[in-house]
Design an enzyme around this catalytic site. Structure first.
Site, short mmCIF file in Angstrom:
data_model
loop_
_atom_site.label_atom_id
_atom_site.label_comp_id
_atom_site.label_asym_id
_atom_site.label_seq_id
_atom_site.Cartn_x
_atom_site.Cartn_y
_atom_site.Cartn_z
N PRO A 103 0.82 -1.35 -0.21
CA PRO A 103 -0.23 0.23 0.19
C PRO A 103 1.06 1.14 -0.27
O PRO A 103 1.81 1.02 0.48
CB PRO A 103 -0.60 -0.03 1.59
CG PRO A 103 -0.39 -0.87 2.03
CD PRO A 103 0.51 -2.09 1.31
N ASP A 104 0.45 2.42 -0.59
CA ASP A 104 1.20 3.62 -0.34
C ASP A 104 0.55 3.97 1.05
O ASP A 104 0.14 3.74 1.96
CB ASP A 104 0.73 4.60 -2.03
CG ASP A 104 -0.70 4.76 -1.82
OD1 ASP A 104 -1.11 4.91 -0.87
OD2 ASP A 104 -1.23 5.54 -2.43
N PHE A 105 0.78 5.55 0.85
CA PHE A 105 0.68 6.29 2.40
C PHE A 105 -0.40 7.19 2.23
O PHE A 105 -1.42 6.61 3.96
CB PHE A 105 1.80 7.31 2.50
CG PHE A 105 3.62 6.26 3.17
CD1 PHE A 105 3.20 6.07 4.55
CD2 PHE A 105 4.10 5.52 1.90
CE1 PHE A 105 5.21 5.41 4.36
CE2 PHE A 105 5.62 5.55 2.02
CZ PHE A 105 5.74 4.78 3.63
N ARG A 106 -0.59 7.61 1.36
CA ARG A 106 -1.32 8.46 1.55
C ARG A 106 -3.48 8.42 0.42
O ARG A 106 -4.21 9.56 0.76
CB ARG A 106 -1.06 9.91 1.55
CG ARG A 106 -0.24 9.88 2.64
CD ARG A 106 0.61 11.80 1.91
NE ARG A 106 2.04 11.85 3.20
CZ ARG A 106 2.77 11.38 3.27
NH1 ARG A 106 3.28 10.54 2.24
NH2 ARG A 106 3.22 11.90 3.90
N ASN A 177 10.99 5.18 -1.40
CA ASN A 177 10.06 3.67 -1.96
C ASN A 177 11.78 2.99 -0.61
O ASN A 177 12.92 3.13 -0.16
CB ASN A 177 10.44 3.29 -2.06
CG ASN A 177 8.69 3.26 -3.00
OD1 ASN A 177 8.00 4.33 -2.69
ND2 ASN A 177 8.48 2.96 -4.08
N ASP A 179 11.29 -0.13 0.42
CA ASP A 179 10.88 -1.44 0.40
C ASP A 179 11.93 -2.83 -1.18
O ASP A 179 12.07 -3.46 -0.37
CB ASP A 179 9.28 -1.78 -0.72
CG ASP A 179 9.12 -1.23 -2.00
OD1 ASP A 179 11.22 -0.87 -2.91
OD2 ASP A 179 8.57 -0.40 -2.56
N HIS A 196 14.95 7.95 1.14
CA HIS A 196 13.70 7.60 2.61
C HIS A 196 15.16 6.34 3.38
O HIS A 196 14.35 5.60 4.01
CB HIS A 196 12.78 7.99 2.64
CG HIS A 196 12.39 8.86 2.25
ND1 HIS A 196 10.89 9.12 1.72
CD2 HIS A 196 12.75 10.34 2.35
CE1 HIS A 196 10.47 10.91 1.77
NE2 HIS A 196 11.91 10.87 1.70
#
Ligand code: OAD
Length: 400
Positions: A103-106, A177, A179, A196
């Protein structure tokens, strides 16, 4: 971050305050804007929410924004085919990995920040706040068990980026990302900036002494808290939290963006600084292509900058169309097949897979290895060679 391998960067801190400021119109928003617009000012190395003064999707101008996106993909494909884009910079966010099942964040409803109730935190982004972590690492560690790389595969979009490299066109991909899927699909390290951070390394959150990443993972997976062998504070994977420095490698942007001849922005809300403002640092005639579900950042403004293009919709579907226009689709499919065959055995023997190695953690006996003697922490800025795929596939089998 390993303090010994990463000298402090002036102003190099990911900060959260603007997240609250951005909902408050007034002097703070203006000041932030001014700071972030000055290309590559030290403030650009601080992470915070973007205070961009732009239209929202419910604005009456939203339809104008949408219609201005038509034909963008074809125009950019034409430029690439004409050989006008040889230094492509890609800026990526969580939307690149939703096709891999992450899933994304927002995104309302499905985004990570909408689904954190069970962690009992005061506000969603507290889970990535370094001060909150310092007081209570448990929410992040519980989430980290689900976030650790290993159970997701790169998708067509990741391989499209790799194909840019294969064609010798990729200057660099800057991803937010964590991941590790860019690496897993075979994009070599020198082409990749994980702005990040990542789970590939770990360190003390206080003194930055490096800690073996696989031991940190083992502790976290077993509901234990890895502790620093030097100062006994909590160790965490080198994910950049709000309030922390971005990796040294991020600062390659100061040389890359002025050199870029095409910027592709994919699957990001462009809400987090300093990353969001990077897109404003390419030269003004340089085409910027936004591929996203909705208009974000400077693409919400009417009119668009004349070299700006966007294609709104599902990212994987858009990227497939783009690849078709470029005549790359068969190559990408073939690359996916060969890379998946290559990397599957690597995944099974991943250095980060939970194994039986001892680890030092709260509630567990101390391990033998001292983190200070380990190489680790964030990698420094690389020289960024122009090597293309044919020479670099050896690095592709590394998983994070
Ligand atoms: P966001 O969740 O903020 O934004 C993802 C964007 O991708 C949104 O605009 C979505 O509409 C779009 N999107 C998602 N799935 C898509 C799909 N299948 N097709 C097209 N578009 C799609 O994620 P980021 O911008 O990456 O920081 O978030 C930036 C940072 O905020 C993250 O790195 C994270 C977070 O706080 C840290 O954890 C430190």
């Amino acid at each position: 971050m390993n303090r010994s391998s990463q000298p402090p960067v002036p102003g190099g801190r990911l900060t959260e305050p603007a997240e609250r400021l951005d909902s408050v119109p007034g002097p703070y928003g203006k000041q932030r804007r001014k700071q972030t617009d000055s290309a590559l000012a030290p403030d650009l190395s601080q992470m915070s929410m973007s205070g961009q003064d732009t239209l929202n999707n419910s604005s009456p101008f939203a339809s104008a924004v949408k219609s201005s996106s038509r034909g963008g993909l074809a125009s950019v494909a034409r430029l690439v085919k004409l050989g006008r884009c040889k230094n492509v910079v890609v800026v990526a966010g969580a939307g690149v990995s939703t096709a891999s099942g992450i899933p994304d964040f927002r995104t309302p409803g499905t985004g990570l920040y909408a689904n954190l109730e069970k962690y009992n935190i005061p506000y969603p982004k507290a889970i990535f706040n370094i001060d909150y972590f310092s007081n209570d690492p448990q929410p992040f560690f519980s989430l980290a068990k689900a976030l650790y790389p290993g159970s997701h595969r790169p998708n067509y979009i990741h391989y499209f980026i790799r194909m840019l490299h294969h064609k010798g066109l990729l200057l660099r991909v800057y991803t937010q990302n964590i991941d590790g899927l860019e690496k897993l699909c075979g994009i070599p390290d020198d082409k990749l900036v994980e702005a990040h951070g990542s789970f590939a390394t770990a360190a003390c959150h206080l003194c930055y002494t490096a800690y073996p990443a696989k031991e940190a993972k083992q502790a976290i997976m077993n509901d234990k808290v890895p502790i620093c062998t030097f100062c006994a504070a909590t160790v965490k994977p080198d994910i950049v939290f709000f309030g922390e420095d971005l990796p040294q490698k991020y600062f390659l942007n100061t040389q890359d963006f002025p050199k870029a001849d095409l910027l592709i922005i994919m699957g990001t809300s462009l809400q987090i600084e300093p990353f969001a403002s990077l897109v404003n640092t390419v030269r003004s005639p340089v085409p910027r292509l936004l591929l996203n579900r909705n208009a974000v950042g400077p693409f919400k403004k009417v009119p668009l900058r004349r070299a700006d293009h966007m294609e709104l919709g599902d990212l994987e579907e858009t990227v497939r169309r783009f690849a078709e226009m470029l005549g790359w689709n068969d190559d990408i499919e073939e690359l996916m097949r060969s890379q998946e065959t290559l990397s599957l055995p690597t995944l099974i023997s991943s250095p980060l897979s939970v194994d039986q190695t001892s680890c030092q953690s709260r509630g567990a006996p101390a391990g033998k290895e001292t983190s200070r003697s380990r190489a680790g922490g964030q990698r420094g800025a690389s020289s960024g060679s122009e090597e293309t795929d044919s020479k670099s596939s050896a690095s592709s089998s590394q998983s994070t």
